[in-house]
Enzyme design. Structure first.
Site, short mmCIF file in Angstrom:
data_model
loop_
_atom_site.label_atom_id
_atom_site.label_comp_id
_atom_site.label_asym_id
_atom_site.label_seq_id
_atom_site.Cartn_x
_atom_site.Cartn_y
_atom_site.Cartn_z
CB CYS A 2 14.22 -9.45 0.64
SG CYS A 2 14.02 -10.16 -0.98
NE ARG A 27 11.71 -6.87 5.38
CZ ARG A 27 11.45 -5.57 5.32
NH1 ARG A 27 10.69 -5.03 6.24
NH2 ARG A 27 11.94 -4.84 4.37
CD1 TRP A 73 7.19 -11.84 -1.87
CD2 TRP A 73 8.09 -10.30 -3.21
NE1 TRP A 73 6.20 -11.40 -2.73
CE2 TRP A 73 6.72 -10.45 -3.55
CE3 TRP A 73 8.85 -9.38 -3.92
CZ2 TRP A 73 6.12 -9.72 -4.56
CZ3 TRP A 73 8.24 -8.65 -4.94
CH2 TRP A 73 6.89 -8.82 -5.25
CG ASN A 99 15.20 -5.83 1.17
OD1 ASN A 99 14.49 -6.09 0.20
ND2 ASN A 99 14.79 -5.10 2.17
N GLY A 100 16.37 -5.60 -2.14
CA GLY A 100 16.22 -4.48 -3.07
C GLY A 100 16.32 -4.98 -4.49
CD GLU A 479 -9.08 -3.32 3.11
OE1 GLU A 479 -8.53 -2.90 2.08
OE2 GLU A 479 -8.48 -4.06 3.91
CE LYS A 483 -7.11 -7.38 3.65
NZ LYS A 483 -6.72 -6.02 3.64
CD GLU A 486 -4.70 -9.04 1.01
OE1 GLU A 486 -3.53 -8.77 0.71
OE2 GLU A 486 -5.39 -8.31 1.74
CG HIS A 502 -23.61 1.34 -16.16
ND1 HIS A 502 -24.52 1.84 -17.06
CD2 HIS A 502 -23.96 1.86 -14.96
CE1 HIS A 502 -25.37 2.65 -16.44
NE2 HIS A 502 -25.05 2.67 -15.16
CE LYS A 597 1.60 -6.35 7.41
NZ LYS A 597 0.16 -6.35 7.13
#
Ligand code: F6R
Length: 602
Positions: A2, A27, A73, A99-100, A479, A483, A486, A502, A597
């Site tokens: 947000c 955001r 968001w 926002n929150g 990493e 990438k 996502e 295994h 983000k």
């Protein structure tokens, strides 16, 4: 997670809000809205989807001198026009962006607002109704807002307008970021300075629990008790042009390309003219006094912590543990006698990491935040800060922050190692080796055509993929698989190469892409062996190998760099493979579904 903007005292309010929201779209991007007013008119425009969808609904008469805007968001309630902000109170008098997360929204609804009608399902709508509830009890706007804040539990950055007073924005903050920007004859509010750089580069920071009354020519900060607070503004040293994509189709590609330059900037920021490493002496002393380093981080920053563990342990000779923030805060391990905490966070705002920092601060342990954002919450609240100097990272998938974090921790480790006279540090020529790594990154970046073709050959029809490696190569696998998954939505996992057999090898089918990362001479034959195991079960294997260990059939050959810095070069092909696999699927590289983000909720 947000984004909030607001402006008071400027006839271009609509344009300032929509420009600001475009800059904050990283955001959250599932719905957006603005409220704009002047003395006689007011307009509320909301839309599901992106900022461009909102803009297409804004008609020419939507103009005013005051306004607030929001890009969302979703946390409570699905992405929809009803749940989009700004929200209005029962009578329509108050308009609010938030926002929150309000934790006790249900209790508040039942206790105070049982007879109200709600349009959406958000916790934020409860907040604006609650403010009106207290205003209806006879409190003025400021006191009604303050009273509501005393009832609300959770995280928030609020921007509030009372339609009966169209010259004021009321602001409050707790745990979620919010800044006031000082314009020429007007003022603005924003979740991130980037949103308002076209209007001003002078900002005022806010602390948790503060409330601010913003008019066109005044910013009055008050603490929770209502006492007035004086705070000097600061100048945001960000170049507005860094925010632009230029000729790049996506920010992610631009940010991948910027990595060698970021390495060179880190060298120049943290070394003097003789090439000696220059870091804050107090930070150095604190690290020298510590017996164990705890790196706490999330996502890509966590992966950068893992990739830096060996560097720190060998150069600085201090044991390192790397932890996920979301786990550490609630399952804190037994700490050493003299712990030193390093918070790795590109944004400096991640709530999971911040909740740990609050706890370790309470315990009195020294903490360093390594971040890309000066003045961010974790930077302000930690004992020390090291900046990444990577320039704004806009694409949701983090790239240059990962390599910058590893480089910054290398600088720090070298400084500690030099101070201790460690042989490994003395033998490590930081400026030379980081320079070589930057050149190797350039070489990988110049292989775009090859990587695009490989992304097509390996990932075009893939539903699953595995990256494997051992030691640091395993950490890089984590990493690059993050990438890939996502942004392309291909299910991808990074695996310790020896561990695959295994259990997880059961998932390997005819054509499953398995990519081995090989940069270590000791483990190289073993990882190659693991690749043969999966190949014989039908896997479509690819090798990313360091030049000194490469074989003629290897698909990607990475120039040799110092063994500490291998992740810097090896990660680039993985970033580019993810980028091209995503392009091929016709997806939005910069704004993958369900993500945002800056993750400012726990
Ligand atoms: C992945 C990504 C996230 C972030 C994570 C932590 O590409 O960007 O995994 O790394 O949300 O964010 P920061 O570093 O801002 O604390």
């Amino acid at each position: 997670m947000c984004g909030i903007v607001g402006v008071v005292g400027n006839p271009q309010a609509t344009e300032i809000l929509t420009n600001g929201l475009e800059k904050l779209e990283y955001r959250g991007y599932d719905s957006a809205g603005i409220f704009v007013a002047d003395a006689d008119h007011d307009y509320l425009v909301k839309s599901q989807g992106r900022i461009k969808d909102l803009e297409s609904k804004i008609t020419p008469e939507v103009q005013g001198t005051i306004g607030i805007g929001h890009t969302r968001w979703a946390t409570h309630g699905e992405p929809s026009e009803e749940n989009a902000h700004p929200h209005t109170s029962q009578s329509g008098r108050f308009v609010l962006v938030h926002n929150g997360v309000i934790e006790n929204y249900d209790d508040l609804k039942h206790e105070y607002l049982a007879n109200d009608t709600f349009y959406g399902e958000t916790d934020s709508e409860i907040a604006v109704h609650l403010i009106e509830y207290f205003a209806n009890q006879g409190l003025d706007t400021k006191e009604a807002f303050r009273k509501a804040l005393t009832k609300i539990r959770g995280s928030y950055a609020f921007g509030l307008i009372d339609k009966n007073d169209r010259d004021t924005i009321y602001v409050a903050k707790n745990k979620s970021p919010l800044l006031i920007g000082l314009g020429d004859g007007f003022n603005v509010i924003c979740s991130d300075a980037l949103a308002m750089l076209q209007q001003t580069n002078i900002f005022v920071e806010l602390n948790d629990g503060e409330m601010v009354i913003v008019t066109k020519d005044n910013v009055a900060i008050e603490n929770a008790a209502g006492d007035s607070i004086k705070r000097e503004p600061y100048e945001a040293k960000i170049d507005a042009s860094d925010m632009e994509k230029g000729t790049y189709p996506y920010y992610m590609l631009k940010e991948i390309d910027e990595q060698p330059a970021t390495m060179r900037r880190i060298i120049s920021e943290y070394t003097d003219e003789t090439g000696a490493v220059a870091v804050d002496q107090a930070l150095l002393d604190s690290l020298l006094a510590s017996d164990r380093i705890y790196i706490v981080a999330c996502g890509t920053s966590y992966n950068a912590g893992l990739a830096s563990k060996q560097i720190i342990e060998e150069l600085a000779n201090i044991p390192v543990e790397v932890h996920l923030s979301s786990e550490f805060g609630y399952n804190m391990p037994l700490l050493s006698a003299k712990p030193f905490f390093i918070y790795l966070t590109q944004s400096g705002e991640t709530a999971d990491s911040r909740q740990v920092l609050v706890k370790t601060n309470e315990l009195g342990h020294p903490a360093l935040t390594v971040t890309n954002v000066a003045g961010s919450t974790l930077s302000r609240e930690a004992t020390y800060t090291m900046l990444l100097h990577a320039g704004p990272e806009i694409a949701v998938a983090s790239t240059k922050a990962y390599t910058a974090q590893i480089a910054a921790l290398t600088v720090l480790s070298k400084a500690v190692g030099d101070a201790k006279d460690n042989a490994a540090a003395k033998d490590f020529d930081l400026v030379k080796e980081l320079g070589i790594a930057a050149n190797a990154m350039d070489v990988m970046i110049s292989e775009k055509e090859l990587l695009k073709q490989l992304a097509h050959d390996y990932f075009a029809g893939a539903e699953h993929a595995f990256y494997i490696g051992r030691g640091t190569d395993y950490y890089v696998s984590l990493e690059v698989s993050l990438k890939l998954k996502e942004i392309s939505y291909i299910h991808a996992e990074g695996f310790a190469a020896g561990e695959l057999k295994h259990g997880t090898i059961a998932l390997v089918e005819e054509g499953t892409p398995v990519i081995g990362i090989i940069s270590d001479d000791v483990t190289a034959p073993h990882t190659r062996g693991n690749l043969r195991e999966v190949e014989s079960r039908g896997a479509h294997t690819m090798v990313i190998a360091s030049e000194d260990l490469s074989k003629p059939d290897d698909q990607i050959v990475v120039p040799v760099v110092h063994h500490f810095l291998r992740p810097l070069a090896a990660v680039i092909p993985g970033q580019l493979l993810a980028y091209y696999a995503t392009l091929e699927r016709g997806l939005d590289v910069d704004k993958p579904r369900n993500l945002a983000k800056s993750v400012t909720v726990e």
